[in-house]
Design an enzyme around this catalytic site. Structure first.
Site: not given
Ligand code: PDD
Length: 292
Positions: A32, A152, A184, A208
């Protein structure tokens, strides 16, 4: 009722259905993306589509749409849901691709695959001013996830359990630690400010590669704020002057309480304020069509 995209059609959310044999439902076999759109303009779309491609490659699933097709689908979706986006028309897009359905439940890939493609959008609520003012609490937890956190994947059970543990302890995020190294958050990347330098762990299969993370580093570069990608251990995090978490939905959030102790003086820090200003300016440029 919002409109969603499902396998080539734009439908009302109520009408959209997938078979119970979908491998996303049975195995969590899919990937996703979450992409913000400000003023109806998709934020950092090429970066999100590249990460989607990497995730699909990681699970050996062919991308069902070209970059141009994705752009058309997502822009059409945003237009359908324009009235739900508030006066600023800020919307968050969620998209997912699963390996589709097969008649029989079998862990190995089905012989013929028609992936399930789904996308939805919903209004982004305005940032909570109490967070800007006070920051949030976080706790550190042992990272119990798998070895390919760079994908992801929709399979988020460990992230869900970790976040819930944080929430039940009054914290907004669980910061995950593996072998003493800070990785993270459960749904965010992590930054610290140590000796006036912004630091964040380097990319690896254990985290991620956040789009917001990359933008923060780009902005640090552009505005000559000292920064470094380097391993961050638990002790460095505990002693940092500032800690932030970043994500597309939460942007840059100052963590002011870590494991029940104040970070720095317990208030959002000066470096965060500076970075937050640059980030807001960047968003305005996106809204005005001057950046993507
Ligand atoms: N999640 N690390 C993880 C495990 C994440 O699920 C996310 C974002 C990030 C930050 O990535 P980005 O800056 O590209 O949003 C880091 C999204 C927002 C979610 O699962 O809803």
């Amino acid at each position: 009722m919002p409109t969603v995209y499902l396998n080539g059609a734009f439908l009302s959310q109520e009408e959209a259905c997938i078979p119970v044999t979908d491998r996303g439902f049975l195995f969590g076999d899919g990937v996703y993306e979450v992409i913000p759109a400000y003023g109806g303009r998709l934020f950092r779309l090429p970066h999100h589509l590249q990460r989607l491609q990497n995730s699909l490659d990681g699970i050996r699933l062919e991308n069902p749409l070209s970059a141009g097709e994705w752009e058309d689908v997502l822009n059409t979706l945003l237009t359908h849901n324009r009235d739900q986006g508030g006066t600023d028309n800020d919307q968050g897009v969620y998209l997912q691709v699963t390996r589709g359905s097969a008649a029989r439940r079998d862990h190995s890939f089905p012989a013929t695959i028609t992936p399930t493609i789904y996308a939805a959008s919903s209004p982004i609520p305005p940032l909570d001013p109490t967070i800007e003012h006070n920051g949030v609490a976080a706790i550190t937890l042992n990272d119990i996830r798998w070895q390919r956190c760079d994908i992801k994947a929709i399979t988020l059970l460990a992230n869900v359990l970790l976040r819930q543990q944080a929430v039940e302890q009054g914290a907004a995020e669980a910061i995950l630690v593996r072998d003493g190294q800070v990785i993270e958050g459960s749904s965010s990347n992590i930054f610290a400010v140590v000796n006036d330098t912004i630091i964040t762990p380097p990319k690896s299969e254990r985290m991620l590669p956040g789009i917001t993370r990359d933008l923060v580093l780009e902005l640090a570069d552009k505005h000559q704020l000292p920064h470094r990608e380097t391993d961050v251990d638990e002790i460095m995090l505990a002693q940092a002057d500032e800690v932030w978490i970043t994500s597309s939905t939460r942007e840059i959030v100052p963590v002011t309480q870590l494991n029940g102790r104040s970070v720095g003086d317990g208030r959002p820090g000066e470096v965060w304020k500076t970075m937050s200003r640059h980030y807001r300016a960047y968003k305005t440029a996106v809204r005005e069509g001057l950046a993507d």
